[in-house]
Design an enzyme around this catalytic site. Sequence first.
Site, PDB file in Angstrom:
ATOM      1  N   PRO A  23       0.830  -1.204   0.000  1.00  0.00           N
ATOM      2  CA  PRO A  23       0.000   0.000   0.000  1.00  0.00           C
ATOM      3  C   PRO A  23       0.866   1.257   0.000  1.00  0.00           C
ATOM      4  O   PRO A  23       1.788   1.382   0.789  1.00  0.00           O
ATOM      5  CB  PRO A  23      -0.796  -0.119   1.303  1.00  0.00           C
ATOM      6  CG  PRO A  23      -0.758  -1.561   1.667  1.00  0.00           C
ATOM      7  CD  PRO A  23       0.557  -2.076   1.142  1.00  0.00           C
ATOM      8  N   GLU A  24       0.574   2.145  -0.928  1.00  0.00           N
ATOM      9  CA  GLU A  24       1.329   3.396  -1.030  1.00  0.00           C
ATOM     10  C   GLU A  24       0.422   4.547  -0.581  1.00  0.00           C
ATOM     11  O   GLU A  24      -0.730   4.321  -0.236  1.00  0.00           O
ATOM     12  CB  GLU A  24       1.783   3.613  -2.487  1.00  0.00           C
ATOM     13  CG  GLU A  24       2.808   2.598  -2.966  1.00  0.00           C
ATOM     14  CD  GLU A  24       4.189   2.806  -2.342  1.00  0.00           C
ATOM     15  OE1 GLU A  24       4.378   3.822  -1.656  1.00  0.00           O
ATOM     16  OE2 GLU A  24       5.047   1.933  -2.527  1.00  0.00           O
ATOM     17  N   HIS A 115      -6.176 -13.738   9.888  1.00  0.00           N
ATOM     18  CA  HIS A 115      -5.302 -12.577   9.705  1.00  0.00           C
ATOM     19  C   HIS A 115      -5.940 -11.269  10.191  1.00  0.00           C
ATOM     20  O   HIS A 115      -5.385 -10.200   9.991  1.00  0.00           O
ATOM     21  CB  HIS A 115      -4.905 -12.433   8.243  1.00  0.00           C
ATOM     22  CG  HIS A 115      -4.170 -13.631   7.723  1.00  0.00           C
ATOM     23  ND1 HIS A 115      -2.987 -14.071   8.291  1.00  0.00           N
ATOM     24  CD2 HIS A 115      -4.449 -14.483   6.712  1.00  0.00           C
ATOM     25  CE1 HIS A 115      -2.565 -15.148   7.630  1.00  0.00           C
ATOM     26  NE2 HIS A 115      -3.437 -15.419   6.683  1.00  0.00           N
ATOM     27  N   ARG A 133       0.845 -10.538   6.580  1.00  0.00           N
ATOM     28  CA  ARG A 133       2.296 -10.622   6.756  1.00  0.00           C
ATOM     29  C   ARG A 133       2.796  -9.955   8.025  1.00  0.00           C
ATOM     30  O   ARG A 133       3.968 -10.035   8.351  1.00  0.00           O
ATOM     31  CB  ARG A 133       2.992 -10.035   5.520  1.00  0.00           C
ATOM     32  CG  ARG A 133       2.610 -10.805   4.247  1.00  0.00           C
ATOM     33  CD  ARG A 133       3.434 -10.403   3.083  1.00  0.00           C
ATOM     34  NE  ARG A 133       4.841 -10.705   3.297  1.00  0.00           N
ATOM     35  CZ  ARG A 133       5.810 -10.355   2.471  1.00  0.00           C
ATOM     36  NH1 ARG A 133       5.512  -9.666   1.379  1.00  0.00           N
ATOM     37  NH2 ARG A 133       7.047 -10.663   2.721  1.00  0.00           N
TER      38      ARG A 133
END
Length: 298
Positions: A23-24, A115, A133
Amino acid sequence: MAATLSPYRRFSLLFARSSIAMPELPEIEVTRRGIAPHVTGRRIVRVDVRAPALRWPIPVALAQVLGDRVIERVERRGKYLLLECDAGWLILHLGMSGSLRVLLGDERHRPAGRHDHVDWVFEHAVLRLRDPRRFGAVLWHPRDAGDVLLHPLLIGLGVEPFSTAFTAALMYQRTRGRSMSVKQALLAGTIVVGVGNIYASESLFRAGIRPTLAAGKVSLPRYEKLAIAVRDILANAIDKGGSTLRDFIGSDGESGYFQMEHAVYDREGQPCRVCATPIRKIVQGQRSTFFCPVCQRR
Ligand SMILES: [Zn+2]
């Protein structure tokens, strides 16, 4: 003090060197705009923390300090989301694979997946953080520790690309005498935040600047073009719902993944959209760079 700063520094380096799409700034801004209407002015009933740590430990007192607090505003600094309440700020980072979703109506009762590490439960909604992650961050900055912008993760960030502080003159001054490439100077995030790998290639193409040119050799008029290009490219990505090469789950549960039509990025060997010359790919600082050798002659 240095001992407490070092983990954050390692974190920054990890991101700077990563070759994985994540994600930017546009995705974070889209997330901010997505969640803000649902949580601003709303009271947190409870916080469910299911993982002890992401990148760093999740504060054990989080549920206690946030319980019964009202979220006053949702802001963004770089790629950090800042949820402010009277007692302080919740600092969130989505890392490499994180996403925030707002669950409304019956969706609120959907069981958390493996998650889904944190839920902020409101009366009408659940704000759910998923991070497969676990490179994201959930941190708490109490108001009595001072302004959140002085937090070690935020204090060294460059200016915001949409702020009046981001000017060609700033880039010009900050790069004099620097031999680092102009692309690396953009990516570093210490002059301006939010120009990730895709956006750096696209902005330099738009401005007609060779990515390998030393930042200190770029003239003021060329930085004028670059500043305009950076803003246009980022604004366009935000408008389109953010762009990333990975699946991105939007804050409302819809897929926010949007493949922008790139001018050069990921187009090696394909004809330049302006002059038809094959696009070239090189590696700079372990990251792929794409450019047109004719439109970006120097
Ligand atoms: Zn070209």
